[in-house]
Design a protein around this motif. Structure first.
Motif, short mmCIF file in Angstrom:
data_model
loop_
_atom_site.label_atom_id
_atom_site.label_comp_id
_atom_site.label_asym_id
_atom_site.label_seq_id
_atom_site.Cartn_x
_atom_site.Cartn_y
_atom_site.Cartn_z
N LEU A 220 1.13 5.71 0.83
CA LEU A 220 2.35 4.74 0.52
C LEU A 220 2.23 3.60 -0.02
N LEU A 221 1.09 2.75 0.19
CA LEU A 221 0.67 1.69 -0.55
C LEU A 221 0.06 1.94 -1.95
N GLY A 229 1.54 10.33 -8.22
CA GLY A 229 0.19 10.99 -8.92
C GLY A 229 -0.73 11.42 -7.61
N PRO A 230 -1.89 12.06 -7.96
CA PRO A 230 -2.89 12.63 -6.82
C PRO A 230 -3.29 11.38 -5.97
N ARG A 231 -3.47 10.34 -6.35
CA ARG A 231 -4.00 9.20 -5.46
C ARG A 231 -2.59 8.70 -4.49
N THR A 232 -1.50 9.15 -4.61
CA THR A 232 -0.52 9.14 -3.74
C THR A 232 -0.39 10.46 -2.96
N ALA A 237 -0.57 14.41 1.79
CA ALA A 237 -0.85 15.55 2.21
C ALA A 237 -1.88 15.64 3.43
N GLY A 238 -2.97 14.86 3.30
CA GLY A 238 -4.18 14.89 4.47
C GLY A 238 -3.31 14.22 5.55
N ALA A 239 -2.22 13.25 5.38
CA ALA A 239 -1.80 12.59 6.72
C ALA A 239 -1.21 13.82 7.35
N ALA A 240 -0.32 14.84 6.68
CA ALA A 240 0.69 15.77 7.23
C ALA A 240 -0.41 16.98 7.93
N VAL A 241 -1.48 17.15 7.27
CA VAL A 241 -2.51 17.74 7.89
C VAL A 241 -2.77 17.33 9.26
N ALA A 242 -3.24 16.06 9.41
CA ALA A 242 -3.90 15.46 10.48
C ALA A 242 -2.62 15.44 11.61
N GLY A 243 -1.37 15.24 11.16
CA GLY A 243 -0.20 15.32 12.20
C GLY A 243 -0.38 16.63 12.87
N VAL A 412 8.27 -1.98 0.92
CA VAL A 412 7.67 -2.31 -0.71
C VAL A 412 7.81 -1.01 -1.32
N VAL A 413 7.54 0.22 -0.74
CA VAL A 413 7.43 1.57 -1.65
C VAL A 413 9.10 1.76 -1.92
N ILE A 414 9.97 1.84 -1.05
CA ILE A 414 11.22 1.86 -1.18
C ILE A 414 11.75 1.16 -2.40
N VAL A 415 11.60 -0.07 -2.23
CA VAL A 415 12.25 -1.02 -3.13
C VAL A 415 11.68 -0.75 -4.69
#
Length: 462
Positions: A220-221, A229-232, A237-243, A412-415
């Motif tokens: 998100l940051l 891009g890939p840095r986002t 995707a890693g967070a989804a796998v961890a979930g 911050v991400v949304i705005v």
């Protein structure tokens, strides 16, 4: 499962002051650094990319470790974790001030963030153990909740003042004597409390949830600077796998890091949704208002800080009276009113012009926004943690504070995403203003959605 009761003779007002001072210090440090970034960059020779990590590392670690630290406090002792967290935060702050290079500063900010991640949920869990459910707890939670929004605003203002008057190192050094004072008071005014039975910590679950939340925060940051891009998307995707992995682990854990019984409480779930939406609105507004006043109106940072301070007027009033309304009429009316005021303020900012004639509207809107912020945090805080089992105080506190942290990041991400889409590559002042108008509208919509969710909170008084 119960916690140890407070010992006789504990001064609750002094104990509450100690806990709130620690929390306020942590919130201040999360935003005060923004005003110091230009000075830090000049003194340490840091470019924009490395400077962003001074902020990013703090958000990532706080988001990743709050929840497991809250549960750890339940199991090994809330006062013990609180004291260790104060020591870590003080050491990190001192290292930040002494940092002679950008890398050293970023590493020290990580240590400071780890202290904040343990300090906040442990302090809130201690507050819950000191104040039994009822009006007294509502008053304490109202003060705590109000400090969250006020602290974020004051951090921006005070960070600029301290940097101008004494240098950026003092936004870190000032924490050291405060931590020393708090550490000396804690054993005298705060009793120890923990869950009975000494259950074991779910280490695999804790590691996975920390890793997943850090990846989520990192993704998100990265969005404001990297887009999709890939840095986002790779961290997300890693967070989804961890979930998914966390769900499998928790199903077979005798003492899960996230006790399922917590999520059977509707007030807890909706209270966290309110806190999440309020966090989005607060940080989203701070980011958007900063751009409006400094890039569109070309106001000085000092004048902007003075205008922004008007938010505290409305916030203090609703914090003072909101908990009384909750006690007599329930959390629903306060939560709906708070989110409604946030929505009205956000919609009014849609009318801000490109010149200084809009300052009265901005000032009035910020006062209304501050009132909504105070009410939303009071109601959300009381709903999210007010009625939890004492044995789960740390876990519930970690969930609530993580909701606020993720909300702030999302703001911050949304705005950024909305304003970028509205401007579509143009760079004139009017185009920038149209992007900011779109961002303000998005915040109003999110606040309205939070108000609708609040309608499902219970009617009866807490």
């Amino acid at each position: 499962m119960m916690t140890a009761p407070p010992r006789v003779g504990v001064s609750k007002p002094i104990a509450l002051a100690v806990l709130c001072a620690a929390f306020f210090m942590g919130v201040l440090d999360s935003t005060s650094v923004f005003a110091a970034l230009p000075s830090i960059g000049r003194d340490l020779g840091m470019g924009q990319a490395s400077l962003s990590w001074v902020v990013t590392i703090y958000g990532v670690i706080v988001a990743g470790f709050m929840l497991p630290c809250g549960r750890l406090a339940d199991l090994i002792g809330r006062r013990r974790v609180f004291l260790v967290a104060i020591a870590i935060f003080a050491g990190g702050s001192l290292a930040c001030g002494l940092a002679a290079s950008g890398g050293a500063l970023i590493a020290a900010r990580g240590v400071q963030a780890l202290g904040a991640a343990a300090l906040t949920p442990a302090a809130l869990a201690l507050l819950l153990s000191l104040f039994p459910d009822g009006p007294g707890r509502n008053r304490a939670l109202a003060i705590w909740g109000g400090l969250g929004g006020i602290g974020a605003t004051c951090g921006l203002v005070l960070g600029g003042m301290v940097t101008d008057l004494a240098g950026w190192v003092w936004i870190f050094y000032v924490n050291v004597p405060v931590c020393g004072l708090l550490a000396g008071l804690v054993p005298r005014v705060l009793p120890e409390s923990r869950a009975a039975g000494r259950p074991k910590l779910d280490v695999p679950g804790g590691l996975v949830i920390s890793g997943g939340l850090m990846l989520l925060a990192l993704g998100l940051l990265e969005f404001p600077t990297s887009g999709w891009g890939p840095r986002t998307w790779a961290p997300l995707a890693g967070a989804a796998v961890a979930g998914g992995l966390l769900v499998l682990i928790e199903r077979h854990s005798a003492n899960p890091i996230l006790p399922p019984r917590l999520f059977r409480s509707r007030p807890l779930v909706i209270g966290n949704a309110v806190i999440l939406a309020a966090g989005i609105c607060v940080n989203g507004l701070l980011a958007t208002a900063t751009l409006y006043t400094q890039q569109v109106l070309n106001l000085s940072p000092l004048l902007f800080g003075t205008i922004l301070a008007s938010m505290t007027i409305g916030s203090v009033l609703t914090v003072a009276y909101g908990q009384r309304v909750v006690t007599h009429s329930g959390v629903r009316v306060v939560a709906v009113s708070g989110m409604g005021l946030l929505a009205v303020a956000g919609a009014s900012f849609r009318l801000l012009p490109a010149d200084h004639t809009g300052l009265p509207l901005l000032l009035g809107g910020l006062i209304v926004f501050g009132a909504g912020m105070g009410a939303a945090f009071v109601a959300g805080q009381i709903a999210a943690v007010g009625g939890v089992d004492p044995a789960d105080a740390g876990a519930a506190s970690g969930i609530e504070e993580t909701s606020f942290t993720i909300g702030c990041i999302l703001g911050v991400v949304i705005v950024t995403a909305v304003s970028m889409a509205a401007v579509a590559g143009s760079a004139t002042g009017n185009d920038r203003l149209s992007g900011l108008h779109a961002a303000f509208t998005a915040l109003a919509v999110i606040a309205a959605a939070g108000g609708l969710a609040s309608l499902t909170l219970p009617r009866h008084p807490q």
